[in-house]
Enzyme design. Structure first.
Site, PDB file in Angstrom:
ATOM      1  N   SER A 276       0.859  -1.185   0.000  1.00 35.35           N
ATOM      2  CA  SER A 276       0.000   0.000   0.000  1.00 35.35           C
ATOM      3  C   SER A 276       0.890   1.228   0.000  1.00 35.35           C
ATOM      4  O   SER A 276       2.002   1.196   0.546  1.00 35.35           O
ATOM      5  CB  SER A 276      -0.884   0.015   1.256  1.00 35.35           C
ATOM      6  OG  SER A 276      -1.514   1.279   1.414  1.00 35.35           O
TER       7      SER A 276
ATOM      8  N   TYR B  57      -1.245  -0.131  10.646  1.00 35.98           N
ATOM      9  CA  TYR B  57      -1.519  -0.617   9.297  1.00 35.98           C
ATOM     10  C   TYR B  57      -0.393  -0.219   8.350  1.00 35.98           C
ATOM     11  O   TYR B  57       0.126  -1.052   7.590  1.00 35.98           O
ATOM     12  CB  TYR B  57      -2.847  -0.071   8.776  1.00 35.98           C
ATOM     13  CG  TYR B  57      -3.043  -0.351   7.304  1.00 35.98           C
ATOM     14  CD1 TYR B  57      -3.281  -1.649   6.863  1.00 35.98           C
ATOM     15  CD2 TYR B  57      -2.954   0.671   6.358  1.00 35.98           C
ATOM     16  CE1 TYR B  57      -3.428  -1.926   5.507  1.00 35.98           C
ATOM     17  CE2 TYR B  57      -3.092   0.393   5.006  1.00 35.98           C
ATOM     18  CZ  TYR B  57      -3.334  -0.902   4.587  1.00 35.98           C
ATOM     19  OH  TYR B  57      -3.467  -1.179   3.244  1.00 35.98           O
TER      20      TYR B  57
END
Length: 266
Positions: A141, A154
Site C-alpha cells: 500500500s 496498518y
C-alpha cells in the site's frame, strides 16, 4: 480468453476486492488459479462465475500456518506445481492514533498482513526456488511509503511488506525467481467497509469527491508484472487515483479568489 495453462498461481484473499478480480483475470488469461480465502460461500460463488476456467477454491486462513500447510499438501495434482504467488490477503481496522490504539485491531492487522504473508511465503517460495523460476507479487500500500494520521500500525505492516519484497529480491538472486510489490492508493473495495467496522456511510465517505481506483486496476498490474519476460523484474509499482497526490490526503478543491490581494510596497 483462456490460452491454456500458463502456470499455477496461488492468490490469497481471493474472495473479495483485489484478490477476487486478480483470480478472475488470471484464470481468463489461461493460468490455473488457487483461490485461497476464509469464506467458503464467496469462493463457491467465484467458481460458479468462472465454471469454464481453472480455478480451485481453497478455504483457508493464512494466519493458520498448520492449516495452510495441510491444505497446500492436499492440492490436486494439476494445481501443485505453483509458479507464482500473489500475497494479497490483508486488512486495516480503525483510525485511532497510536496512543489510543485498540490492541485487538493491531493484532489482527499484524497477524494477517505480516504473519499471514510470511506463512504463505514460507510454504510456497521453496517450491519456486526448487523449480528454478517463478514470481512472488506482494500487495502492499502507499501507506507503507507515506505517513498519514491514523495510519500507524496498518502503515507499518505495509512498510514491512515493501521492505520484505526488496530483501526477497536480494535473497533470490541467482534462483530465477522474481519478487515484486504493488502499492495501491485509495481503491473502492470492501477495504474501507472493514476499516470502518461495517459502517457503510463512513466507508462511502472515504471516496467522496474523487474517482478511486477499482479492483481491476490492481489486478491488471499483477497480470502485467507476471507477463514480463524472465529477465525483467518489476520491483515496485505505486498506483494512485489522479485525485490523490500522496498517502490518504487529498488536494482541496480549487476556488476562485473572492477579492483582490493587496501587495506590499518594497
Amino acid at each position: 480468453m483462456n490460452n491454456g495453462n500458463r502456470g499455477v498461481v496461488f492468490v490469497s484473499g481471493a474472495s473479495s476486492g483485489f484478490g477476487m478480480r486478480t483470480t478472475a483475470l488470471l484464470a481468463t488469461e489461461g493460468y490455473h488459479v488457487i483461490a485461497a480465502a476464509r469464506h467458503r460461500d464467496r469462493l463457491e460463488d467465484l467458481c460458479a462465475k468462472n465454471t469454464d476456467l481453472a480455478v480451485f477454491p481453497l478455504e483457508v486462513d493464512v494466519r493458520d500456518r498448520e492449516g495452510l500447510a495441510q491444505s497446500v499438501h492436499r492440492l490436486p495434482a494439476e494445481f501443485r506445481d505453483v509458479s507464482a504467488v500473489i500475497n494479497n490477503a490483508g486488512l486495516s481496522k480503525g483510525f485511532e492514533p497510536v496512543q489510543s490504539g485498540i490492541w485487538d485491531n493491531w493484532r489482527e492487522m499484524v497477524e494477517t498482513n505480516v504473519v499471514g504473508l510470511l506463512n504463505v511465503t514460507n510454504l510456497l517460495l521453496p517450491r519456486l526456488v526448487e523449480r528454478g523460476s517463478g514470481h512472488v507479487v506482494n500487495v502492499g500500500s502507499i501507506a507503507g511509503n507515506y505517513p498519514y494520521l491514523g495510519g500507524n500500525v496498518y502503515a507499518a505492516t505495509k512498510a514491512f511488506v515493501h521492505q520484505l519484497t526488496l530483501n526477497m529480491r536480494a535473497d533470490l538472486h541467482g534462483t530465477g525467481v522474481r519478487a515484486s510489490c504493488i502499492a495501491p492508493g485509495k481503491a473502492e473495495t470492501e477495504f474501507a467497509l472493514v476499516r470502518h467496522g461495517g459502517n457503510r456511510e463512513l466507508a462511502r465517505e472515504t471516496y467522496r469527491g474523487i474517482t478511486p481506483l477499482d479492483a481491476d486496476d490492481v489486478a491488471e498490474a499483477v497480470s502485467w508484472c507476471l507477463s514480463r519476460p524472465p529477465h525483467v523484474n518489476i520491483t515496485m509499482i505505486e498506483i494512485m487515483p489522479t485525485d490523490q497526490p500522496f498517502s490518504l490526503g487529498f488536494v482541496p478543491p480549487r476556488t476562485e479568489p473572492t477579492g483582490t490581494a493587496k501587495g506590499t510596497d518594497l
